[in-house]
Design a protein around this motif. Structure first.
Motif, PDB file in Angstrom:
ATOM      1  N   THR A   1      13.669  12.282  35.577  1.00 44.71           N
ATOM      2  CA  THR A   1      12.389  12.019  34.837  1.00 44.71           C
ATOM      3  C   THR A   1      12.694  12.080  33.266  1.00 44.71           C
ATOM      4  O   THR A   1      13.342  13.034  32.758  1.00 44.71           O
ATOM      5  N   TYR A   2      12.102  11.006  32.714  1.00 43.61           N
ATOM      6  CA  TYR A   2      12.519  10.886  31.034  1.00 43.61           C
ATOM      7  C   TYR A   2      11.142  10.410  30.591  1.00 43.61           C
ATOM      8  O   TYR A   2      11.195   9.045  30.342  1.00 43.61           O
ATOM      9  N   PRO A   3      10.202  11.315  30.121  1.00 46.50           N
ATOM     10  CA  PRO A   3       9.174  10.680  29.593  1.00 46.50           C
ATOM     11  C   PRO A   3       9.296  10.176  28.153  1.00 46.50           C
ATOM     12  O   PRO A   3       9.989  10.674  27.338  1.00 46.50           O
ATOM     13  N   MET A   4       8.949   8.925  27.936  1.00 43.43           N
ATOM     14  CA  MET A   4       9.328   8.176  26.828  1.00 43.43           C
ATOM     15  C   MET A   4       8.446   8.656  25.605  1.00 43.43           C
ATOM     16  O   MET A   4       7.301   8.555  25.755  1.00 43.43           O
ATOM     17  N   GLY A   5       9.197   8.735  24.368  1.00 42.50           N
ATOM     18  CA  GLY A   5       8.395   9.417  23.335  1.00 42.50           C
ATOM     19  C   GLY A   5       8.114   8.307  22.215  1.00 42.50           C
ATOM     20  O   GLY A   5       8.369   7.214  22.543  1.00 42.50           O
ATOM     21  N   ILE A   6       7.635   8.612  21.203  1.00 41.85           N
ATOM     22  CA  ILE A   6       7.420   7.660  20.089  1.00 41.85           C
ATOM     23  C   ILE A   6       8.282   8.079  18.953  1.00 41.85           C
ATOM     24  O   ILE A   6       8.874   9.187  18.758  1.00 41.85           O
ATOM     25  N   ASP A   7       8.257   7.125  17.760  1.00 45.25           N
ATOM     26  CA  ASP A   7       9.028   7.459  16.583  1.00 45.25           C
ATOM     27  C   ASP A   7       7.943   8.317  15.759  1.00 45.25           C
ATOM     28  O   ASP A   7       7.279   7.659  15.013  1.00 45.25           O
ATOM     29  N   PHE A   8       7.848   9.663  16.022  1.00 44.14           N
ATOM     30  CA  PHE A   8       6.516  10.563  15.444  1.00 44.14           C
ATOM     31  C   PHE A   8       6.820  10.408  13.824  1.00 44.14           C
ATOM     32  O   PHE A   8       5.724  10.197  13.251  1.00 44.14           O
ATOM     33  N   ASN A   9       8.020  10.819  13.708  1.00 40.34           N
ATOM     34  CA  ASN A   9       8.110  10.799  11.923  1.00 40.34           C
ATOM     35  C   ASN A   9       7.745   9.544  11.088  1.00 40.34           C
ATOM     36  O   ASN A   9       7.197   9.321  10.026  1.00 40.34           O
ATOM     37  N   TYR A  10       8.272   8.424  11.739  1.00 41.32           N
ATOM     38  CA  TYR A  10       8.133   7.131  11.176  1.00 41.32           C
ATOM     39  C   TYR A  10       6.454   6.716  11.204  1.00 41.32           C
ATOM     40  O   TYR A  10       6.094   6.285  10.065  1.00 41.32           O
ATOM     41  N   ILE A  11       5.715   6.972  12.174  1.00 42.52           N
ATOM     42  CA  ILE A  11       4.388   6.909  12.288  1.00 42.52           C
ATOM     43  C   ILE A  11       3.705   7.700  11.023  1.00 42.52           C
ATOM     44  O   ILE A  11       2.895   7.167  10.235  1.00 42.52           O
ATOM     45  N   GLN A  12       4.209   9.164  11.047  1.00 39.40           N
ATOM     46  CA  GLN A  12       3.552   9.710   9.855  1.00 39.40           C
ATOM     47  C   GLN A  12       4.042   9.329   8.334  1.00 39.40           C
ATOM     48  O   GLN A  12       2.993   9.342   7.575  1.00 39.40           O
ATOM     49  N   ASP A  13       5.269   8.751   8.414  1.00 38.46           N
ATOM     50  CA  ASP A  13       5.613   8.317   6.962  1.00 38.46           C
ATOM     51  C   ASP A  13       4.902   7.070   6.593  1.00 38.46           C
ATOM     52  O   ASP A  13       4.504   6.629   5.474  1.00 38.46           O
ATOM     53  N   ARG A  14       4.388   6.203   7.619  1.00 33.45           N
ATOM     54  CA  ARG A  14       3.801   4.955   7.219  1.00 33.45           C
ATOM     55  C   ARG A  14       2.334   5.274   6.941  1.00 33.45           C
ATOM     56  O   ARG A  14       1.701   4.360   6.312  1.00 33.45           O
ATOM     57  N   LEU A  15       1.994   6.359   7.042  1.00 35.76           N
ATOM     58  CA  LEU A  15       0.619   6.786   6.691  1.00 35.76           C
ATOM     59  C   LEU A  15       0.404   6.738   5.193  1.00 35.76           C
ATOM     60  O   LEU A  15      -0.734   6.579   4.338  1.00 35.76           O
ATOM     61  N   LYS A  16       1.708   6.842   4.552  1.00 33.00           N
ATOM     62  CA  LYS A  16       1.730   6.837   3.035  1.00 33.00           C
ATOM     63  C   LYS A  16       1.962   5.736   2.268  1.00 33.00           C
ATOM     64  O   LYS A  16       2.140   5.451   1.097  1.00 33.00           O
ATOM     65  N   ASN A  17       2.329   4.687   3.200  1.00 31.08           N
ATOM     66  CA  ASN A  17       2.525   3.238   2.774  1.00 31.08           C
ATOM     67  C   ASN A  17       1.219   2.390   2.231  1.00 31.08           C
ATOM     68  O   ASN A  17       0.230   2.796   2.613  1.00 31.08           O
ATOM     69  N   GLU A  18       1.348   1.950   1.237  1.00 30.53           N
ATOM     70  CA  GLU A  18       0.258   1.234   0.280  1.00 30.53           C
ATOM     71  C   GLU A  18      -0.343   0.246   1.273  1.00 30.53           C
ATOM     72  O   GLU A  18      -1.699   0.251   1.168  1.00 30.53           O
ATOM     73  N   GLU A  19       0.257  -0.404   2.259  1.00 29.36           N
ATOM     74  CA  GLU A  19      -0.441  -1.468   3.109  1.00 29.36           C
ATOM     75  C   GLU A  19      -1.453  -0.487   3.947  1.00 29.36           C
ATOM     76  O   GLU A  19      -2.454  -0.995   4.184  1.00 29.36           O
ATOM     77  N   VAL A  20      -0.679   0.506   4.692  1.00 27.95           N
ATOM     78  CA  VAL A  20      -1.454   1.266   5.521  1.00 27.95           C
ATOM     79  C   VAL A  20      -2.890   1.831   4.538  1.00 27.95           C
ATOM     80  O   VAL A  20      -4.056   1.799   5.289  1.00 27.95           O
ATOM     81  N   ILE A  21      -2.588   2.319   3.472  1.00 27.79           N
ATOM     82  CA  ILE A  21      -3.659   2.899   2.633  1.00 27.79           C
ATOM     83  C   ILE A  21      -4.721   1.941   2.402  1.00 27.79           C
ATOM     84  O   ILE A  21      -5.942   2.254   2.462  1.00 27.79           O
ATOM     85  N   THR A  22      -4.263   0.813   1.980  1.00 27.22           N
ATOM     86  CA  THR A  22      -5.364  -0.242   1.682  1.00 27.22           C
ATOM     87  C   THR A  22      -6.206  -0.550   3.042  1.00 27.22           C
ATOM     88  O   THR A  22      -7.447  -0.811   2.857  1.00 27.22           O
ATOM     89  N   GLU A  23      -5.414  -0.546   3.929  1.00 32.54           N
ATOM     90  CA  GLU A  23      -6.046  -1.223   5.474  1.00 32.54           C
ATOM     91  C   GLU A  23      -7.284  -0.210   5.514  1.00 32.54           C
ATOM     92  O   GLU A  23      -8.475  -0.484   6.108  1.00 32.54           O
ATOM     93  N   LYS A  24      -6.938   1.130   5.443  1.00 29.15           N
ATOM     94  CA  LYS A  24      -7.915   2.023   5.660  1.00 29.15           C
ATOM     95  C   LYS A  24      -8.945   2.143   4.851  1.00 29.15           C
ATOM     96  O   LYS A  24      -9.974   2.285   5.437  1.00 29.15           O
ATOM     97  N   ALA A  25      -8.876   1.681   3.749  1.00 29.78           N
ATOM     98  CA  ALA A  25     -10.112   1.748   2.640  1.00 29.78           C
ATOM     99  C   ALA A  25     -10.986   0.623   3.152  1.00 29.78           C
ATOM    100  O   ALA A  25     -11.978   0.769   2.878  1.00 29.78           O
ATOM    101  N   LYS A  26     -10.212  -0.562   3.380  1.00 28.58           N
ATOM    102  CA  LYS A  26     -11.121  -1.743   3.964  1.00 28.58           C
ATOM    103  C   LYS A  26     -12.041  -1.365   5.043  1.00 28.58           C
ATOM    104  O   LYS A  26     -13.123  -1.698   5.142  1.00 28.58           O
ATOM    105  N   LEU A  27     -11.269  -0.689   6.089  1.00 24.88           N
ATOM    106  CA  LEU A  27     -11.943  -0.238   7.372  1.00 24.88           C
ATOM    107  C   LEU A  27     -13.072   0.514   6.881  1.00 24.88           C
ATOM    108  O   LEU A  27     -14.044   0.435   7.609  1.00 24.88           O
TER     109      LEU A  27
END
Length: 730
Positions: free
Chosen positions: A234-260
């Motif tokens: 059994t090998y429960p598949m994980g996610i790229d946890f650090n990458y997702i948290q790093d993307r939260l600081k990305n300008e495109e993500v910040i802009t998208e959040k503000a629009k929403l």
């Protein structure tokens, strides 16, 4: 070293626009999910990576083909009509619904199955073109279930792993497939050295299917098949946890959040993200939201459900109908509850990029993930990873693989709309302390067991399995080791020789009473027992009366019924007071199966019962035996009873009865500096595991064993004992 990843689709897709062919990165899917792991291998492990898969279309342009090769991608070219039969047909109209417990959605056509076989063979042919010495192959998902065995035929010693990214169903569902298909699928998967699943439940379903369909038993997740050993884990598949948290600081993500956030003011946000599929429970989810609004009018105008549905498989009738029903239900809910100032459901039927999803995850107060059946569900994990402030609630279906890990989510039954509606109220009204406590524990797990951990553990285990196989191939008893055994025997002052009877000293016979010892065996045992340095022990599953009749006149120790009875110094003694209250019920069950299978018979001993089927029709015998084993194991799961399988037998005995008990007792009273133990079946593994490190242990047959050595045939045991006897005389 090079790792070859094999999947239905390449990480690049060929697209055509304005008569121009282009190569684009695939959006979503397995290739995108594995990206972080492959990048890690390239950087940290200095490993070369190659992808083998379908590029999404025929390649007409040599430039595009070369571009794929430059990206270390080897395309498998599949004609359009064949692909239709393979992908839309067998993969998605047969395997997909069955493996997701929805047989009413499944259809089966021989032409689709033949297409499935053909495409798997095309993948095998493509791999034969690129595989080099030192390569490792990792095959992925339900599209390529036949492929591991096809590769194995071409490359017997190649390390091959297989991972199934969807659930593996219970045998009752799996057997909806025609027998030829399901057997070929199991054989196909067993071509791998290591087979991985997301959850323990799926692993057990697969092991049960191999037992019921093919008769292959397992021991601690190891299956012996086709003169090979395959590990299932059994090998429960994980996610790229650090990458997702790093993307939260990305300008495109910040802009998208503000629009929403500008578009959705003063409302709690519930997020639902899915691909269009009947397994995702979208209709139930929407109905539950409707019920929530009806039961909780105080939330009208204060909450909004963002429903994202990614287009998928619209060429299939069920999917087109489902899309129509979803559209109609969303329109009904918005019409019933909405007004000019508030729309209860914001619906988007399109594909969102990962950055857009990260923005949505991060602003959502609740994630509503309620698939009817899902192998894992990485969306749930991605949502949790975005919650840096530790605020947010996950509602998760108990039938998603992720629920086995994310136990701090609100776990619901996806078929019960009332349960989902109540969970929505609980989630929206949960205090911040409780949210933080739950999220902290789940994020800890997600960070520790991320995508890189998942992939690295699988590859490391694959190497370990291969190393174990190499060691096993070196365990065959050769002349050099025989000479060493005899040399140690000759210098020893006190010797203990432990010998199984059936299959070890005598061949396995169709009728147990026909296995009386030959004159040759009696002469060997007599000669060995006359040496005062020797203690000879026959340790058998036989009843004590039979052992006494055949061997009682010899100066040897006899152990009957695995350890229940022991005879030393001419007296039989009971080693333990066993409870046999279970025998009556088990006998009545075995009588039913004896009547069902002509040629089978029951052997009752003092403290155990054996059902023999050696004389039955081979095919019928194996099928009935698998069913009986499964039934008995389930029936006795909470009892102090052990169900054991041997060579064409099923034995039921007290759990405390095992050859290890007798061996430990004998070693405590006999201070031997030479120990030799020989046996042929699973009951002898208890004996082997009890021996000290310096003992010599030998398994008859080339199966996986705890013994140090293997011999191929029962006659090899006789030859060895004769050699020992002759050398000791000399």
């Amino acid at each position: 070293m090079r790792l070859i990843l094999v999947s239905n689709r390449l990480p690049f897709t060929i697209t055509q626009s304005n008569e121009k062919t282009e190569l684009r990165h695939s959006i979503g899917g397995l290739a995108t999910g594995l990206n972080a792991f492959t990048q890690h291998l390239k950087k940290s492990e200095n490993m070369e990576i190659m992808w083998v898969g379908w590029p999404g279309a025929d390649i007409q342009d040599d430039t595009v083909y070369q571009e794929l090769i430059n990206y270390a991608c080897h395309p498998v070219l599949i004609p359009e009509k064949l692909m239709e039969r393979f992908y839309t047909g067998f993969c998605n109209q047969t395997l997909w619904p069955l493996f997701h417990y929805m047989p009413s959605y499944a259809s089966y056509y021989d032409d689709d199955w033949q297409a499935y076989e053909t495409v798997n063979q095309l993948f095998s042919n493509a791999l034969c073109e690129v595989i080099k010495p030192g390569d490792v192959v990792w095959v992925h998902d339900y599209h390529l279930l036949l492929l591991p065995n096809l590769i194995r035929h071409q490359f017997p010693h190649l390390p091959i792993g297989f991972f199934l990214h969807i659930s593996f169903p219970s045998f009752e569902i799996f057997q909806f497939l025609p027998k030829r298909c399901r057997d070929d699928i199991l054989y196909g998967m067993l071509g791998a050295d290591l087979i991985g699943f997301h959850t323990h439940e799926y692993s057990q379903h697969f092991l049960k299917a191999t037992l019921r369909s093919l008769g292959y038993e397992q021991h601690l997740g190891l299956v012996s098949a086709q003169n090979r050993f395959i590990k299932i884990d059994t090998y429960p598949m994980g996610i790229d946890f650090n990458y997702i948290q790093d993307r939260l600081k990305n300008e495109e993500v910040i802009t998208e959040k503000a629009k929403l956030l500008a578009d959705i003011k003063n409302s709690k946000i519930i997020l639902s993200v899915d691909r269009l599929d009947y397994t995702k429970g979208i209709f139930n989810r929407l109905t539950a939201y409707q019920l929530f609004l009806e039961n909780n009018p105080q939330w009208l105008g204060k909450v909004v459900l963002i429903a994202i549905v990614a287009p998928s498989r619209e060429e299939i009738d069920q999917y087109r109908l489902m899309k129509k029903e979803i559209n109609e239900l969303i329109g009904y809910i918005n019409g019933k509850f909405g007004n000019t100032h508030w729309t209860p459901i914001l619906y988007q039927y399109k594909v969102f990029s990962l950055d857009q999803l990260i923005a949505l995850y991060s602003i959502s107060d609740v994630a509503l993930i309620t698939p009817l059946r899902d192998g894992m569900n990485l969306i749930a994990k991605e949502y949790l990873a975005t919650k840096i402030d530790k605020k947010g609630v996950l509602i998760l279906s108990e039938t998603a693989g992720a629920a086995k890990e994310l136990v701090n989510a609100i776990i619901i039954n996806p078929n019960c709309v009332l349960e989902i509606a109540n969970a929505l109220k609980q989630a929206l009204e949960m205090n911040e302390y409780e949210q933080t406590k739950r999220l902290t524990m789940m994020q800890y797990l997600l960070k520790r067991y991320d995508l890189i951990h998942w992939g690295t553990k699988f590859i490391n285990d694959l190497f370990t399995v291969r190393e174990e196989k190499i060691r096993h191939s070196e365990k065959s008893l050769n002349k050099e080791m025989i000479d060493k055994i005899i040399s140690k025997y000759n210098v020893a002052e006190k010797r203990l020789i432990l010998l199984d009877y059936d299959g070890t000293l005598t061949p396995l016979m169709k009728q147990p009473q026909l296995a009386a010892p030959s004159v040759e065996i009696l002469q060997i045992l007599s000669a060995l027992s006359k040496d005062k340095k020797n203690k000879i022990v026959i340790i058998s599953g036989r009843d004590k009366n039979t052992l006494e009749k055949w061997l009682g006149h010899l100066n040897i120790i006899l152990v009957a019924e695995h350890s229940a009875w022991l005879k030393e110094n001419s007296h039989w003694q009971l080693t333990y007071h066993f409870n046999c209250g279970w025998k009556k019920d088990i006998l009545s069950i075995l009588e039913i199966y004896k009547d069902r299978l002509p040629g089978s018979f029951i052997e009752e001993k003092d403290f155990s019962i054996v059902w023999h089927y050696r004389n039955a029709n081979e095919i019928d015998g194996e099928q009935v035996a698998r069913e009986l084993i499964d039934y008995l194991i389930t029936l006795t799961a909470t009892e102090d009873i052990k169900v054991m399988t041997g060579k064409k037998i099923i034995e039921i005995k007290n759990a405390r009865m095992g050859k290890n008990f007798a061996v430990n007792q004998l070693m405590a009273t006999i201070s031997a500096n030479f120990i030799l133990a020989i046996g042929d079946d699973i009951s002898d593994e208890d004996m082997f595991i009890s021996l000290p490190h310096n003992a010599f242990s030998i398994k008859v047959g080339m199966e996986m064993t705890r013994a140090k050595f293997n011999v191929r045939l029962q006659n090899d045991v006789i030859s060895l004992l004769q050699s020992i006897n002759r050398k000791s005389v000399i």
